[in-house]
Design a protein around this motif. Structure first.
Motif, PDB file in Angstrom:
ATOM      1  N   GLY A  16      38.846 -13.484 -18.416  1.00 48.62           N
ATOM      2  CA  GLY A  16      39.520 -13.270 -19.698  1.00 48.62           C
ATOM      3  C   GLY A  16      39.138 -14.314 -20.724  1.00 48.62           C
ATOM      4  O   GLY A  16      38.893 -13.998 -21.894  1.00 48.62           O
ATOM      5  N   TRP A  17      39.053 -15.566 -20.279  1.00 50.68           N
ATOM      6  CA  TRP A  17      38.678 -16.651 -21.185  1.00 50.68           C
ATOM      7  C   TRP A  17      37.248 -16.474 -21.678  1.00 50.68           C
ATOM      8  O   TRP A  17      36.964 -16.632 -22.867  1.00 50.68           O
ATOM      9  CB  TRP A  17      38.859 -17.994 -20.475  1.00 50.68           C
ATOM     10  N   LEU A  18      36.333 -16.150 -20.760  1.00 47.70           N
ATOM     11  CA  LEU A  18      34.936 -15.946 -21.161  1.00 47.70           C
ATOM     12  C   LEU A  18      34.803 -14.757 -22.111  1.00 47.70           C
ATOM     13  O   LEU A  18      33.995 -14.788 -23.039  1.00 47.70           O
ATOM     14  CB  LEU A  18      34.058 -15.726 -19.926  1.00 47.70           C
ATOM     15  N   SER A  19      35.589 -13.721 -21.885  1.00 46.71           N
ATOM     16  CA  SER A  19      35.515 -12.542 -22.752  1.00 46.71           C
ATOM     17  C   SER A  19      36.079 -12.819 -24.138  1.00 46.71           C
ATOM     18  O   SER A  19      35.715 -12.146 -25.100  1.00 46.71           O
ATOM     19  CB  SER A  19      36.261 -11.372 -22.111  1.00 46.71           C
ATOM     20  N   ASP A  20      36.979 -13.785 -24.235  1.00 54.41           N
ATOM     21  CA  ASP A  20      37.465 -14.179 -25.557  1.00 54.41           C
ATOM     22  C   ASP A  20      36.395 -14.952 -26.320  1.00 54.41           C
ATOM     23  O   ASP A  20      36.319 -14.877 -27.539  1.00 54.41           O
ATOM     24  CB  ASP A  20      38.717 -15.056 -25.433  1.00 54.41           C
ATOM     25  N   ARG A  21      35.579 -15.696 -25.616  1.00 59.23           N
ATOM     26  CA  ARG A  21      34.542 -16.510 -26.255  1.00 59.23           C
ATOM     27  C   ARG A  21      33.245 -15.743 -26.483  1.00 59.23           C
ATOM     28  O   ARG A  21      32.530 -16.010 -27.430  1.00 59.23           O
ATOM     29  CB  ARG A  21      34.259 -17.748 -25.416  1.00 59.23           C
ATOM     30  N   TYR A  22      32.915 -14.832 -25.572  1.00 58.27           N
ATOM     31  CA  TYR A  22      31.657 -14.080 -25.628  1.00 58.27           C
ATOM     32  C   TYR A  22      31.961 -12.591 -25.555  1.00 58.27           C
ATOM     33  O   TYR A  22      33.080 -12.181 -25.293  1.00 58.27           O
ATOM     34  CB  TYR A  22      30.741 -14.484 -24.469  1.00 58.27           C
ATOM     35  N   ASP A  23      30.959 -11.795 -25.747  1.00 56.56           N
ATOM     36  CA  ASP A  23      31.098 -10.344 -25.670  1.00 56.56           C
ATOM     37  C   ASP A  23      31.431  -9.936 -24.230  1.00 56.56           C
ATOM     38  O   ASP A  23      30.709 -10.309 -23.305  1.00 56.56           O
ATOM     39  CB  ASP A  23      29.788  -9.693 -26.115  1.00 56.56           C
ATOM     40  N   PRO A  24      32.517  -9.190 -24.015  1.00 52.39           N
ATOM     41  CA  PRO A  24      32.886  -8.791 -22.650  1.00 52.39           C
ATOM     42  C   PRO A  24      31.786  -8.004 -21.923  1.00 52.39           C
ATOM     43  O   PRO A  24      31.647  -8.104 -20.703  1.00 52.39           O
ATOM     44  CB  PRO A  24      34.127  -7.922 -22.848  1.00 52.39           C
ATOM     45  N   THR A  25      30.978  -7.253 -22.667  1.00 52.81           N
ATOM     46  CA  THR A  25      29.893  -6.496 -22.043  1.00 52.81           C
ATOM     47  C   THR A  25      28.855  -7.447 -21.446  1.00 52.81           C
ATOM     48  O   THR A  25      28.352  -7.214 -20.348  1.00 52.81           O
ATOM     49  CB  THR A  25      29.239  -5.568 -23.077  1.00 52.81           C
ATOM     50  N   ARG A  26      28.562  -8.505 -22.148  1.00 49.97           N
ATOM     51  CA  ARG A  26      27.602  -9.497 -21.617  1.00 49.97           C
ATOM     52  C   ARG A  26      28.178 -10.226 -20.413  1.00 49.97           C
ATOM     53  O   ARG A  26      27.465 -10.516 -19.453  1.00 49.97           O
ATOM     54  CB  ARG A  26      27.215 -10.490 -22.702  1.00 49.97           C
ATOM     55  N   VAL A  27      29.464 -10.527 -20.464  1.00 53.39           N
ATOM     56  CA  VAL A  27      30.113 -11.184 -19.320  1.00 53.39           C
ATOM     57  C   VAL A  27      30.004 -10.280 -18.093  1.00 53.39           C
ATOM     58  O   VAL A  27      29.656 -10.733 -16.996  1.00 53.39           O
ATOM     59  CB  VAL A  27      31.586 -11.521 -19.642  1.00 53.39           C
ATOM     60  N   LEU A  28      30.271  -8.995 -18.269  1.00 51.64           N
ATOM     61  CA  LEU A  28      30.171  -8.052 -17.151  1.00 51.64           C
ATOM     62  C   LEU A  28      28.743  -7.926 -16.636  1.00 51.64           C
ATOM     63  O   LEU A  28      28.517  -7.819 -15.430  1.00 51.64           O
ATOM     64  CB  LEU A  28      30.685  -6.671 -17.569  1.00 51.64           C
ATOM     65  N   ALA A  29      27.771  -7.954 -17.528  1.00 51.76           N
ATOM     66  CA  ALA A  29      26.375  -7.862 -17.099  1.00 51.76           C
ATOM     67  C   ALA A  29      25.999  -9.051 -16.212  1.00 51.76           C
ATOM     68  O   ALA A  29      25.342  -8.880 -15.179  1.00 51.76           O
ATOM     69  CB  ALA A  29      25.458  -7.784 -18.314  1.00 51.76           C
ATOM     70  N   VAL A  30      26.426 -10.240 -16.599  1.00 58.32           N
ATOM     71  CA  VAL A  30      26.146 -11.430 -15.790  1.00 58.32           C
ATOM     72  C   VAL A  30      26.871 -11.337 -14.454  1.00 58.32           C
ATOM     73  O   VAL A  30      26.308 -11.634 -13.390  1.00 58.32           O
ATOM     74  CB  VAL A  30      26.539 -12.706 -16.564  1.00 58.32           C
ATOM     75  N   VAL A  31      28.122 -10.903 -14.493  1.00 61.45           N
ATOM     76  CA  VAL A  31      28.916 -10.766 -13.264  1.00 61.45           C
ATOM     77  C   VAL A  31      28.257  -9.784 -12.309  1.00 61.45           C
ATOM     78  O   VAL A  31      28.143 -10.047 -11.102  1.00 61.45           O
ATOM     79  CB  VAL A  31      30.357 -10.330 -13.615  1.00 61.45           C
ATOM     80  N   PHE A  32      27.826  -8.646 -12.816  1.00 62.59           N
ATOM     81  CA  PHE A  32      27.182  -7.653 -11.949  1.00 62.59           C
ATOM     82  C   PHE A  32      25.875  -8.186 -11.369  1.00 62.59           C
ATOM     83  O   PHE A  32      25.517  -7.875 -10.237  1.00 62.59           O
ATOM     84  CB  PHE A  32      26.943  -6.351 -12.699  1.00 62.59           C
ATOM     85  N   GLY A  33      25.157  -8.998 -12.133  1.00 57.91           N
ATOM     86  CA  GLY A  33      23.947  -9.617 -11.611  1.00 57.91           C
ATOM     87  C   GLY A  33      24.252 -10.567 -10.461  1.00 57.91           C
ATOM     88  O   GLY A  33      23.556 -10.576  -9.440  1.00 57.91           O
ATOM     89  N   ILE A  34      25.303 -11.361 -10.606  1.00 55.38           N
ATOM     90  CA  ILE A  34      25.704 -12.283  -9.541  1.00 55.38           C
ATOM     91  C   ILE A  34      26.123 -11.511  -8.300  1.00 55.38           C
ATOM     92  O   ILE A  34      25.756 -11.862  -7.170  1.00 55.38           O
ATOM     93  CB  ILE A  34      26.832 -13.212 -10.034  1.00 55.38           C
ATOM     94  N   VAL A  35      26.891 -10.445  -8.486  1.00 59.52           N
ATOM     95  CA  VAL A  35      27.315  -9.625  -7.343  1.00 59.52           C
ATOM     96  C   VAL A  35      26.107  -9.004  -6.651  1.00 59.52           C
ATOM     97  O   VAL A  35      26.039  -8.959  -5.421  1.00 59.52           O
ATOM     98  CB  VAL A  35      28.320  -8.534  -7.795  1.00 59.52           C
ATOM     99  N   ALA A  36      25.132  -8.547  -7.420  1.00 61.20           N
ATOM    100  CA  ALA A  36      23.931  -7.947  -6.831  1.00 61.20           C
ATOM    101  C   ALA A  36      23.152  -8.960  -5.995  1.00 61.20           C
ATOM    102  O   ALA A  36      22.690  -8.639  -4.892  1.00 61.20           O
ATOM    103  CB  ALA A  36      23.038  -7.367  -7.926  1.00 61.20           C
TER     104      ALA A  36
END
Length: 80
Positions: A16-36
């Protein structure tokens, strides 16, 4: 299992904090990369301690962060 869930719940606030500072779509893209990457590590069936444990905990943190990003309020697009 309890550690996995607790870590994911705590990491949700980070998402939530990262999404307030950056675009939530970009946060999700990074998260999905880490999960992969963690899923690829797990697909090689590493030894449980320490490699698999670290991969599972990193995956828990990333998934929790993603949950926080998904439920972050959307900001209106800037004109122009």
């Amino acid at each position: 299992m309890a550690g996995f869930v607790a870590f994911a719940v705590v990491a949700r606030h980070l998402g939530g904090w990262l999404s307030d500072r950056y675009d939530p779509t970009r946060v999700l893209a990074v998260v999905f990369g880490i999960v992969a990457v963690c899923a690829l590590v797990q697909s090689a069936t590493p030894v449980l301690i320490p490699i698999a444990t670290v991969a599972f905990l990193v995956m828990a943190g990333a998934l929790g962060t993603g949950a926080g990003a998904v439920f972050a309020p959307r900001r209106p697009a800037r004109p122009g």
